[in-house]
Design an enzyme around this catalytic site. Structure first.
Site: not given
Ligand code: AKB
Length: 320
Positions: A8, A11-12, A35, A143, A173
């Protein structure tokens, strides 16, 4: 660790972490695993880049063998916003990708695996202010569910197999190198870009929304310091709370207006408001402070000044 693979890497966080690790370990020792996304020139120029998908075990094994990898950082994840649109994808990438990496690390007796977690492990029944390290973990997003399971899985590999797995609960972040994608906290990055580009921003969460946030230099410091911490001093493994600052969107507007007085904002909350409302206002990170000396450097105004300067320079060069 001698040779690290960052899965990854485009990514950011992955993009900047890879570069920071190359400064420490040497360019050739930190492989950028990307990826489909085209890696940035900086990533390609400073060390090896390989196409790696955490779900493709064969590709993962061949890169691990080719570079004699003894440490993996897994930055590949489907974040909260995208996860709610496609829960099965979030489960697949966040859980199956993770277990592939943990299994490979176990089989090859790797020195360390870093598995990031998030404030998304918390939910609406968790205490919202100064959220404790040990508390209720009942997230209401897919998530968050995968992040809780990921923390537990990582801890399981530590206990069962003696694998050194570590992780932090990242807050939102904020950075100006690589845009975040698919997260609920993305507004806290987008606001700076739109402030520079058009002096106005339409925000997908309301003005009162307060969340824990962290500027990228602190995020890199926290990650690298945890990686280097003495294993025997760790009272936790995959779930360290790390705080830096917390503010509402209204606070961000005040901070930006110090530089752009005619900046304007409108609010159009969408499905991400509910996600933001289910997360803490601030976290108690005393375990990280005690165990490995965590201490952030940036507050909101220092970050705002830095963000606007960096994005302003990109804008002048027509890079955004
Ligand atoms: C999100 O907003 O899903 C992420 C996190 C806080 O893990 N930046």
């Amino acid at each position: 660790m001698k040779n690290i693979l960052v899965v990854g890497s485009a990514g950011q966080i992955g993009s900047e972490l890879t570069l920071a690790l190359r400064d420490i370990y040497g360019g050739g020792h930190v492989v950028a695993g990307v990826r489909k996304t085209r890696p940035s020139e900086k990533l390609v120029e400073t060390g090896p880049c390989e196409v790696v998908d955490a779900l493709d075990t064969d590709a993962l094994v061949s890169v691990v063998d080719k570079y004699k990898i003894d440490g993996i950082i897994n930055m590949a994840a489907i974040l909260s916003g995208t996860g709610e649109k496609n829960p099965m994808l979030a489960w697949d990438v966040n859980m199956n990708g993770l277990i592939n990496i943990l299994e490979l690390a176990r089989e090859r007796r790797m020195k360390q695996v870093l598995v990031p977690s998030s404030i998304a492990v918390f939910g609406p029944t968790t205490p919202v202010d100064n959220t404790p390290q040990e508390t209720i973990l009942k997230p209401t997003t897919i998530y968050g569910v995968t992040k809780v399971a990921g923390e537990l899985l990582g801890d399981y590999y530590v206990k069962k197999y003696g694998l050194d797995v570590r992780g932090l609960r990242y807050p939102g972040i904020i950075s100006h190198e690589t845009l975040p994608g698919g997260g609920t906290t993305d507004y806290a990055v987008a606001i700076y870009y739109d402030a520079i580009r058009q002096k106005r921003f339409t925000c997908f969460v309301d003005d009162y929304t307060r969340l824990p946030m962290m500027y990228m230099p602190d995020c890199l410091k926290a990650t690298i310091d945890l990686m280097g911490a003495d294993f025997d001093k760790l009272s936790h493994h995959c779930d360290y709370n790390v705080g830096a600052m917390d503010f509402t969107v209204a606070d961000m507007v005040v901070s930006i207006k110090k530089h752009i007085p005619d900046f304007e904002i409108t609010y159009e909350p969408d499905y991400r408001q509910e996600i933001a409302d289910s997360w803490p206002n601030s976290v108690d990170d005393s375990a990280a402070r005690q165990d490995w000396g965590w201490k952030p450097d940036y507050d909101l105004d220092a970050m705002t000044a830095d963000m606007l300067k960096a994005i302003g320079e990109k804008h002048e060069k027509s890079l955004i």
